[in-house]
Motif scaffolding. Structure first.
Motif, PDB file in Angstrom:
ATOM      1  N   SER A  25       0.844  -1.531  -0.330  1.00 42.16           N
ATOM      2  CA  SER A  25      -0.263   0.111   0.204  1.00 42.16           C
ATOM      3  C   SER A  25       0.895   1.095   0.376  1.00 42.16           C
ATOM      4  O   SER A  25       0.243   2.117  -0.269  1.00 42.16           O
ATOM      5  N   ALA A  26       1.583   0.910   0.550  1.00 40.86           N
ATOM      6  CA  ALA A  26       2.477   2.376   0.836  1.00 40.86           C
ATOM      7  C   ALA A  26       3.420   2.931  -0.799  1.00 40.86           C
ATOM      8  O   ALA A  26       3.806   3.534  -1.216  1.00 40.86           O
ATOM      9  N   ALA A  27       3.330   1.651  -2.201  1.00 39.97           N
ATOM     10  CA  ALA A  27       3.894   2.019  -3.200  1.00 39.97           C
ATOM     11  C   ALA A  27       3.278   2.838  -4.025  1.00 39.97           C
ATOM     12  O   ALA A  27       3.038   3.277  -4.908  1.00 39.97           O
ATOM     13  N   LYS A  28       1.487   2.973  -3.344  1.00 49.12           N
ATOM     14  CA  LYS A  28       0.719   3.823  -4.507  1.00 49.12           C
ATOM     15  C   LYS A  28       1.647   5.282  -4.513  1.00 49.12           C
ATOM     16  O   LYS A  28       1.357   5.938  -3.453  1.00 49.12           O
ATOM     17  N   LYS A  29       0.975   5.545  -5.993  1.00 49.66           N
ATOM     18  CA  LYS A  29       1.798   7.087  -6.155  1.00 49.66           C
ATOM     19  C   LYS A  29       0.689   7.236  -7.131  1.00 49.66           C
ATOM     20  O   LYS A  29      -0.171   6.782  -8.226  1.00 49.66           O
ATOM     21  N   SER A  30       0.663   9.049  -7.458  1.00 52.91           N
ATOM     22  CA  SER A  30      -0.463   9.790  -7.776  1.00 52.91           C
ATOM     23  C   SER A  30       1.054   9.387  -9.786  1.00 52.91           C
ATOM     24  O   SER A  30       1.058   9.136  -9.896  1.00 52.91           O
ATOM     25  N   SER A  31       0.000   9.797 -10.955  1.00 52.03           N
ATOM     26  CA  SER A  31       0.081   9.144 -11.374  1.00 52.03           C
ATOM     27  C   SER A  31       1.160  10.622 -12.324  1.00 52.03           C
ATOM     28  O   SER A  31       2.254   9.433 -13.353  1.00 52.03           O
ATOM     29  N   THR A  32       1.157  11.350 -11.948  1.00 53.89           N
ATOM     30  CA  THR A  32       2.374  12.653 -11.975  1.00 53.89           C
ATOM     31  C   THR A  32       3.060  12.252 -10.706  1.00 53.89           C
ATOM     32  O   THR A  32       3.239  13.330  -9.728  1.00 53.89           O
ATOM     33  N   PRO A  33       4.349  12.644 -10.213  1.00 58.00           N
ATOM     34  CA  PRO A  33       5.226  12.682  -9.308  1.00 58.00           C
ATOM     35  C   PRO A  33       5.190  13.680  -9.102  1.00 58.00           C
ATOM     36  O   PRO A  33       5.423  15.330  -9.194  1.00 58.00           O
ATOM     37  N   VAL A  34       5.457  14.050  -7.689  1.00 57.52           N
ATOM     38  CA  VAL A  34       5.688  15.628  -6.909  1.00 57.52           C
ATOM     39  C   VAL A  34       6.602  16.022  -7.120  1.00 57.52           C
ATOM     40  O   VAL A  34       7.675  14.989  -6.846  1.00 57.52           O
ATOM     41  N   ALA A  35       7.148  17.419  -7.527  1.00 66.45           N
ATOM     42  CA  ALA A  35       8.408  18.040  -8.289  1.00 66.45           C
ATOM     43  C   ALA A  35       8.928  18.626  -7.185  1.00 66.45           C
ATOM     44  O   ALA A  35       8.197  19.069  -6.391  1.00 66.45           O
ATOM     45  N   ARG A  36       9.669  17.862  -6.871  1.00 65.92           N
ATOM     46  CA  ARG A  36      10.656  18.479  -5.487  1.00 65.92           C
ATOM     47  C   ARG A  36      12.034  19.898  -5.353  1.00 65.92           C
ATOM     48  O   ARG A  36      11.870  19.835  -6.937  1.00 65.92           O
ATOM     49  N   GLY A  37      12.021  20.778  -4.225  1.00 56.98           N
ATOM     50  CA  GLY A  37      12.839  22.021  -4.765  1.00 56.98           C
ATOM     51  C   GLY A  37      11.780  23.455  -5.499  1.00 56.98           C
ATOM     52  O   GLY A  37      11.186  23.053  -5.502  1.00 56.98           O
ATOM     53  N   ASN A  38      12.659  24.359  -5.416  1.00 60.66           N
ATOM     54  CA  ASN A  38      12.879  25.048  -5.307  1.00 60.66           C
ATOM     55  C   ASN A  38      12.314  26.572  -6.481  1.00 60.66           C
ATOM     56  O   ASN A  38      12.953  27.013  -6.861  1.00 60.66           O
ATOM     57  N   ASP A  39      13.410  25.042  -7.983  1.00 63.31           N
ATOM     58  CA  ASP A  39      13.207  25.695  -8.857  1.00 63.31           C
ATOM     59  C   ASP A  39      11.759  26.414  -9.815  1.00 63.31           C
ATOM     60  O   ASP A  39      10.903  25.916  -8.991  1.00 63.31           O
ATOM     61  N   ALA A  40      11.896  27.131 -10.310  1.00 60.54           N
ATOM     62  CA  ALA A  40      10.689  27.505 -10.938  1.00 60.54           C
ATOM     63  C   ALA A  40       9.520  26.801 -10.766  1.00 60.54           C
ATOM     64  O   ALA A  40       8.126  26.632 -11.445  1.00 60.54           O
ATOM     65  N   VAL A  41      10.077  25.598 -11.893  1.00 61.07           N
ATOM     66  CA  VAL A  41       9.324  24.788 -12.919  1.00 61.07           C
ATOM     67  C   VAL A  41       9.063  24.177 -11.681  1.00 61.07           C
ATOM     68  O   VAL A  41       7.569  23.818 -11.406  1.00 61.07           O
ATOM     69  N   ALA A  42       9.663  23.544 -10.199  1.00 63.74           N
ATOM     70  CA  ALA A  42       8.923  22.312  -9.348  1.00 63.74           C
ATOM     71  C   ALA A  42       8.210  23.458  -8.911  1.00 63.74           C
ATOM     72  O   ALA A  42       6.849  22.749  -8.235  1.00 63.74           O
ATOM     73  N   LEU A 172       7.904  31.939  -4.777  1.00 68.01           N
ATOM     74  CA  LEU A 172       7.778  31.516  -3.611  1.00 68.01           C
ATOM     75  C   LEU A 172       7.749  32.883  -2.267  1.00 68.01           C
ATOM     76  O   LEU A 172       6.744  32.464  -2.091  1.00 68.01           O
ATOM     77  N   ALA A 173       8.928  33.176  -3.273  1.00 69.25           N
ATOM     78  CA  ALA A 173       9.060  34.817  -2.049  1.00 69.25           C
ATOM     79  C   ALA A 173       7.336  34.969  -2.354  1.00 69.25           C
ATOM     80  O   ALA A 173       6.642  35.602  -1.464  1.00 69.25           O
ATOM     81  N   ARG A 174       6.663  35.652  -3.338  1.00 65.28           N
ATOM     82  CA  ARG A 174       5.299  36.256  -3.632  1.00 65.28           C
ATOM     83  C   ARG A 174       4.624  35.893  -3.076  1.00 65.28           C
ATOM     84  O   ARG A 174       3.309  36.269  -3.044  1.00 65.28           O
ATOM     85  N   LYS A 175       5.100  34.273  -3.649  1.00 66.67           N
ATOM     86  CA  LYS A 175       3.331  33.034  -2.764  1.00 66.67           C
ATOM     87  C   LYS A 175       2.924  33.208  -1.858  1.00 66.67           C
ATOM     88  O   LYS A 175       1.854  33.848  -1.156  1.00 66.67           O
ATOM     89  N   GLU A 176       3.370  33.046  -0.680  1.00 67.95           N
ATOM     90  CA  GLU A 176       3.574  33.353   0.277  1.00 67.95           C
ATOM     91  C   GLU A 176       3.065  34.972   0.873  1.00 67.95           C
ATOM     92  O   GLU A 176       2.054  35.173   1.790  1.00 67.95           O
ATOM     93  N   GLU A 177       3.310  35.891  -0.065  1.00 70.05           N
ATOM     94  CA  GLU A 177       2.739  37.122   0.525  1.00 70.05           C
ATOM     95  C   GLU A 177       1.784  37.410  -0.057  1.00 70.05           C
ATOM     96  O   GLU A 177       0.608  37.773   0.230  1.00 70.05           O
ATOM     97  N   LEU A 178       1.329  36.573  -1.342  1.00 69.77           N
ATOM     98  CA  LEU A 178      -0.073  36.663  -2.421  1.00 69.77           C
ATOM     99  C   LEU A 178      -1.333  35.962  -0.509  1.00 69.77           C
ATOM    100  O   LEU A 178      -2.240  36.320  -0.814  1.00 69.77           O
ATOM    101  N   MET A 179      -0.416  34.755  -0.757  1.00 68.10           N
ATOM    102  CA  MET A 179      -1.387  33.853   0.274  1.00 68.10           C
ATOM    103  C   MET A 179      -1.724  34.371   1.463  1.00 68.10           C
ATOM    104  O   MET A 179      -3.096  34.341   2.248  1.00 68.10           O
ATOM    105  N   GLY A 180      -0.590  34.805   1.960  1.00 68.10           N
ATOM    106  CA  GLY A 180      -1.551  35.450   3.602  1.00 68.10           C
ATOM    107  C   GLY A 180      -2.741  36.806   3.970  1.00 68.10           C
ATOM    108  O   GLY A 180      -2.936  36.874   4.735  1.00 68.10           O
ATOM    109  N   ARG A 181      -2.481  37.277   2.259  1.00 71.25           N
ATOM    110  CA  ARG A 181      -3.077  38.488   1.900  1.00 71.25           C
ATOM    111  C   ARG A 181      -4.425  37.780   1.474  1.00 71.25           C
ATOM    112  O   ARG A 181      -5.162  38.344   2.080  1.00 71.25           O
TER     113      ARG A 181
END
Ligand SMILES: [Fe+2]
Ligand SMILES: [Fe+2]
Length: 190
Positions: A25-42, A172-181
């Motif tokens: 059951s732990a091997a259950k995956k979504s079809s698209t893996p979650v991208a890691r890291g703080n690269d813009a595309v991720a 990321l910085a802008r997202k944080e600001e907008l989410m807060g607002r």
């Protein structure tokens, strides 16, 4: 959605399938893996996955109007913040690195269509005629848009000289600001 196509990693697993059917059951995956890291595309892809997850929750909420409204509000918040950071940061920063300017222009137009539909839904109740239909069309529009970004637009940027790392940090910085607002503190950031 059935995950019957198992890869035969271990041939012995087949023989003991009845006794070890729960072990994977732990091997259950979504079809698209979650991208890691703080690269813009991720960062942007993680937003896409989050919105897809919310649309699925909406589908599951079928008859529960209060739940549907709550999920739609989350979808609207996610999409507003996401489209804003793309329009303010990613799209202008990437423009010079893509060959066809229509790639960016079309993305902007698609954002506007999504925002128009969100605005209509914000003036409606889940019990209204066409509420579900409008959410469904919004979902389909977003899925189409996300596919074009992830299959064409983003890969083109990644192959270019664009500094996607630096752009990701700004997003990321802008997202944080907008989410807060925009989130009004009603929902934790992710
Ligand atoms: Fe977009
Ligand atoms: Fe996007």
């Amino acid at each position: 959605m059935a995950t019957t196509g198992t890869t035969n990693k271990s041939s012995t697993a087949k023989k003991s399938a009845s006794s070890s059917s729960k072990t994977k059951s732990a091997a259950k995956k979504s079809s698209t893996p979650v991208a890691r890291g703080n690269d813009a595309v991720a960062v942007l892809k993680r937003d896409h996955r989050e919105v897809e997850r919310l649309f699925k929750q909406y589908e599951q909420a079928k008859e529960d109007d209060a739940r549907k409204q709550e999920i739609f509000q989350q979808i609207a918040l996610e999409l507003k913040v996401h489209t804003q950071v793309e329009e303010e940061i990613f799209y202008p920063e990437s423009r010079e690195f893509v060959k066809e300017q229509d790639t960016v222009n079309e993305a902007e137009v698609e954002h506007q269509s999504a925002k128009d539909l969100i605005a209509q839904l914000e003036g409606m109740q889940p019990s209204d005629d066409y509420y579900d239909a409008k959410v469904k069309v919004l979902q389909e529009m977003v899925e189409h848009h996300v596919e074009e970004e992830e299959k064409e637009y983003f890969p083109e940027c990644q192959k270019s000289e664009m500094d996607t790392k630096a752009v990701g940090e700004r997003i990321l910085a802008r997202k944080e600001e907008l989410m807060g607002r925009m989130g009004g503190g009603s929902r934790a950031m992710h």
